[in-house]
Write an enzyme that holds these catalytic residues in place. Structure first.
Site, PDB file in Angstrom:
ATOM      1  N   CYS A 164       0.817  -1.206   0.000  1.00 21.43           N
ATOM      2  CA  CYS A 164       0.000   0.000   0.000  1.00 21.43           C
ATOM      3  C   CYS A 164       0.859   1.267   0.000  1.00 21.43           C
ATOM      4  CB  CYS A 164      -0.995   0.045   1.148  1.00 21.43           C
ATOM      5  SG  CYS A 164      -2.213   1.344   0.843  1.00 21.43           S
ATOM      6  N   CYS A 341      -5.904   2.623  -4.092  1.00 25.88           N
ATOM      7  CA  CYS A 341      -5.400   3.081  -2.806  1.00 25.88           C
ATOM      8  C   CYS A 341      -6.402   4.076  -2.227  1.00 25.88           C
ATOM      9  CB  CYS A 341      -4.037   3.728  -3.021  1.00 25.88           C
ATOM     10  SG  CYS A 341      -3.188   3.989  -1.478  1.00 25.88           S
TER      11      CYS A 341
HETATM   12  C1  LIG Z   1      -0.572  -0.424   7.187  1.00 21.34           C
HETATM   13  C2  LIG Z   1      -1.107  -1.065   5.925  1.00 21.34           C
HETATM   14  C3  LIG Z   1      -2.120  -0.436   5.222  1.00 21.34           C
HETATM   15  C4  LIG Z   1      -2.625  -1.005   4.064  1.00 21.34           C
HETATM   16  N1  LIG Z   1      -3.666  -0.388   3.414  1.00 21.34           N
HETATM   17  C5  LIG Z   1      -4.229  -0.978   2.344  1.00 21.34           C
HETATM   18  C6  LIG Z   1      -5.397  -0.412   1.729  1.00 21.34           C
HETATM   19  O1  LIG Z   1      -5.927   0.609   2.183  1.00 21.34           O
HETATM   20  N2  LIG Z   1      -5.917  -1.034   0.650  1.00 21.34           N
HETATM   21  C7  LIG Z   1      -5.371  -2.193   0.145  1.00 21.34           C
HETATM   22  O2  LIG Z   1      -5.912  -2.729  -0.824  1.00 21.34           O
HETATM   23  N3  LIG Z   1      -4.256  -2.744   0.690  1.00 21.34           N
HETATM   24  C8  LIG Z   1      -3.685  -2.168   1.777  1.00 21.34           C
HETATM   25  N4  LIG Z   1      -2.595  -2.755   2.379  1.00 21.34           N
HETATM   26  C9  LIG Z   1      -1.871  -3.840   1.666  1.00 21.34           C
HETATM   27  C10 LIG Z   1      -2.491  -5.222   1.810  1.00 21.34           C
HETATM   28  O3  LIG Z   1      -2.732  -5.529   3.161  1.00 21.34           O
HETATM   29  C11 LIG Z   1      -1.527  -6.233   1.185  1.00 21.34           C
HETATM   30  O4  LIG Z   1      -1.215  -5.823  -0.124  1.00 21.34           O
HETATM   31  C12 LIG Z   1      -2.113  -7.631   1.143  1.00 21.34           C
HETATM   32  O5  LIG Z   1      -2.385  -8.101   2.445  1.00 21.34           O
HETATM   33  C13 LIG Z   1      -1.153  -8.588   0.455  1.00 21.34           C
HETATM   34  O6  LIG Z   1      -1.697  -9.879   0.446  1.00 21.34           O
HETATM   35  P1  LIG Z   1      -0.750 -11.165   0.245  1.00 21.34           P
HETATM   36  O7  LIG Z   1      -1.635 -12.341   0.286  1.00 21.34           O
HETATM   37  O8  LIG Z   1       0.159 -10.942  -0.906  1.00 21.34           O
HETATM   38  O9  LIG Z   1       0.152 -11.128   1.560  1.00 21.34           O
HETATM   39  P2  LIG Z   1      -0.323 -11.271   3.063  1.00 21.34           P
HETATM   40  O10 LIG Z   1      -1.764 -10.959   3.209  1.00 21.34           O
HETATM   41  O11 LIG Z   1       0.642 -10.480   3.876  1.00 21.34           O
HETATM   42  O12 LIG Z   1      -0.172 -12.828   3.369  1.00 21.34           O
HETATM   43  C14 LIG Z   1       1.017 -13.532   3.177  1.00 21.34           C
HETATM   44  C15 LIG Z   1       0.886 -14.875   3.886  1.00 21.34           C
HETATM   45  O13 LIG Z   1       2.001 -15.701   3.520  1.00 21.34           O
HETATM   46  C16 LIG Z   1       2.416 -16.402   4.654  1.00 21.34           C
HETATM   47  N5  LIG Z   1       3.818 -16.814   4.502  1.00 21.34           N
HETATM   48  C17 LIG Z   1       4.915 -16.048   4.614  1.00 21.34           C
HETATM   49  N6  LIG Z   1       6.023 -16.815   4.457  1.00 21.34           N
HETATM   50  C18 LIG Z   1       5.590 -18.083   4.239  1.00 21.34           C
HETATM   51  C19 LIG Z   1       6.263 -19.316   4.016  1.00 21.34           C
HETATM   52  N7  LIG Z   1       7.602 -19.405   4.025  1.00 21.34           N
HETATM   53  N8  LIG Z   1       5.515 -20.414   3.806  1.00 21.34           N
HETATM   54  C20 LIG Z   1       4.157 -20.344   3.820  1.00 21.34           C
HETATM   55  N9  LIG Z   1       3.477 -19.203   4.036  1.00 21.34           N
HETATM   56  C21 LIG Z   1       4.197 -18.089   4.244  1.00 21.34           C
HETATM   57  C22 LIG Z   1       2.211 -15.423   5.802  1.00 21.34           C
HETATM   58  O14 LIG Z   1       2.122 -16.084   7.053  1.00 21.34           O
HETATM   59  C23 LIG Z   1       0.894 -14.749   5.396  1.00 21.34           C
HETATM   60  O15 LIG Z   1      -0.224 -15.376   5.965  1.00 21.34           O
HETATM   61  C24 LIG Z   1      -2.082  -2.225   3.573  1.00 21.34           C
HETATM   62  C25 LIG Z   1      -1.075  -2.868   4.290  1.00 21.34           C
HETATM   63  C26 LIG Z   1      -0.595  -2.308   5.471  1.00 21.34           C
HETATM   64  C27 LIG Z   1       0.468  -3.024   6.254  1.00 21.34           C
END
Ligand SMILES: Cc1cc2nc3c(=O)[nH]c(=O)nc-3n(C[C@H](O)[C@H](O)[C@H](O)COP(=O)(O)OP(=O)(O)OC[C@H]3O[C@@H](n4cnc5c(N)ncnc54)[C@H](O)[C@@H]3O)c2cc1C
Length: 397
Positions: A164, A341
């Site tokens: 984000c 965003c």
């Molecule tokens: C402060 C903040 C504000 C945000 N605001 C927004 C917003 O307003 N709008 C928006 O759309 N997005 C926002 N985001 C971004 C959004 O939260 C992320 O882009 C999104 O969660 C990414 O999803 P993901 O599945 O790629 O990763 P994540 O949701 O982070 O999940 C990754 C998963 O992989 C697992 N993992 C890690 N390593 C391993 C491994 N070796 N083996 C197996 N599993 C593993 C972790 O445990 C986790 O459960 C924000 C994020 C933050 C921190």
């Protein structure tokens, strides 16, 4: 334990759960044949942390148990993936076992490197050093803002991709608004030290945000990369990314957005590109070298902003293309780089940026989304969490 699945999904975050739910909705044949590997007991709706840090939401509302979100028909393997052998369609998990798959979806998020900025990890959560990027410490952001009595409030954006791209500045706008309400704004200087060259990289929203920065009298300094915090002296050390000059800024509170990078086990794998991210085709989300591998979410090398909103558009593309491939049909779906965003510019105000790979606005509302609106703030605060838990993670939106 079963050691071979039709589909293995690495990561049960926003991306992993969404794809699993969609695959299982679209193909009965996959019941019991989708494994989600993730060591985490909890799943977080991280977009809420901006509001938690601003005192407008409770952090507990961003958390659910992982077990409660695993879609029916998927098998949760509670372990961490340690390495990939894509030539053998296999991976290993921390326990030491090897799992094999027909199709692999990599969705393990981004890695926060709390140690990349000297003095950050040991001082986070104390001495007015705060960050919304940690569930553990996000309450401390609000504590710091709430008890701020004036001086310099410093906010930073690092020289790395972040999840984000707007979040580092959203908390600054909330804090500034709170300082007005708590009558300390007159004796407060708000500084934004950002490694980026501008406040936002989509022109339409950049122009709108420049006006917000001007109205709020924020001292925005660009191409400034935070390299050290001297927490005892309350000094932040920045490097100018063009001139390499070092600049020390004294502060009374600092909100840090930490350095982020591709997860280590991805960076060192055959799946990575030169920068460590999973190397996928930007439109099909299929791996560029391994046809039975897909990636989405923060760990993919897609040239767009890393957000949950982007994943909402990526998940259907991965699910449809993977199922087509399984049925030996051409892949029908393409992703246009959509990301969004919701830029909170104060309590009750929000600019809803939506854009594509070309950094062109692709707005879904029938009005100009660069205008700050209360309705869009309400949508972020009350509507988007419901859409996330009850729609996106269930594979229905
Ligand atoms: C402060 C903040 C504000 C945000 N605001 C927004 C917003 O307003 N709008 C928006 O759309 N997005 C926002 N985001 C971004 C959004 O939260 C992320 O882009 C999104 O969660 C990414 O999803 P993901 O599945 O790629 O990763 P994540 O949701 O982070 O999940 C990754 C998963 O992989 C697992 N993992 C890690 N390593 C391993 C491994 N070796 N083996 C197996 N599993 C593993 C972790 O445990 C986790 O459960 C924000 C994020 C933050 C921190």
């Amino acid at each position: 334990m079963k050691t071979s699945y039709r589909v293995v999904i690495v990561g049960g975050g926003s991306a992993g759960i969404s794809v699993a739910a969609r695959l299982l909705r679209q193909s009965q044949a996959l019941m019991g044949e989708v494994a989600i590997i993730d060591p985490a007991k909890k799943h977080y709706y991280q977009p809420l942390w901006t509001l938690v840090g601003g005192g407008a939401a409770k952090k507990e509302d961003s958390e659910r148990s992982m077990g409660s979100l695993i879609p029916q028909g998927a098998v949760w393997i509670q372990d961490a993936v340690t390495s990939f052998s894509p030539e053998e369609n296999a991976l290993t998990i921390a326990e030491g076992n090897t799992l094999t798959y027909d199709y692999l979806v990599v969705a393990s998020g981004i890695e926060i490197n709390w140690n990349a900025i000297k003095g950050l990890s040991e001082n986070l959560g104390t001495k007015n050093v705060c960050s919304n990027y940690s569930y553990e410490h996000v309450d401390y952001t609000w504590e710091t803002i709430r008890s701020f009595k004036g001086g310099t409030a410093l906010f930073t954006h690092p020289a790395s991709p972040v999840k984000c791209g707007g979040a580092p500045q959203k908390i600054m706008y909330l804090a500034e608004d709170h300082f007005q309400r708590s009558d300390v704004r007159d004796k407060t200087k708000v500084i934004f030290g950002s490694a980026n060259p501008a406040i936002f990289d989509v022109e339409k929203y950049r122009l709108a945000l420049e006006k917000v920065v001007e109205r709020k009298q924020i001292d925005a300094r660009f191409r400034r990369n935070l390299i050290e915090i001297k927490a005892d002296e309350k000094i932040a050390v920045f490097e100018h990314l063009d001139t390499h000059e070092i600049e020390e800024i004294p502060y009374d509170m600092i909100h840090v957005t930490p350095y982020m990078q591709a997860p280590a086990f991805i960076r060192t794998s055959a799946l990575a590109d030169a920068n460590g991210w999973v190397d996928v085709h930007p439109y099909t989300l299929q791996h560029v070298r391994y046809a039975n591998v897909f990636a989405l979410g923060d760990n993919a090398n897609l040239p767009t902003s890393k957000t949950g909103a982007a994943i909402r558009k990526q998940a259907p593309v991965v699910a449809e293309n993977l199922i087509a491939l399984m049925r030996q049909q051409p892949m029908p779906a393409t992703y246009d780089g959509y990301s969004s965003c919701p830029i909170v510019t104060g309590y009750n105000k929000l600019i809803l940026a939506e854009f594509n790979y070309d950094k062109q606005p692709v707005e879904s509302m029938p009005f100009n989304q660069a205008v700050e609106r209360t309705s869009m703030y309400v949508m972020k605060k009350d509507l988007l969490p419901i859409m996330y838990w009850d729609g996106m993670l269930k594979g229905t939106m």
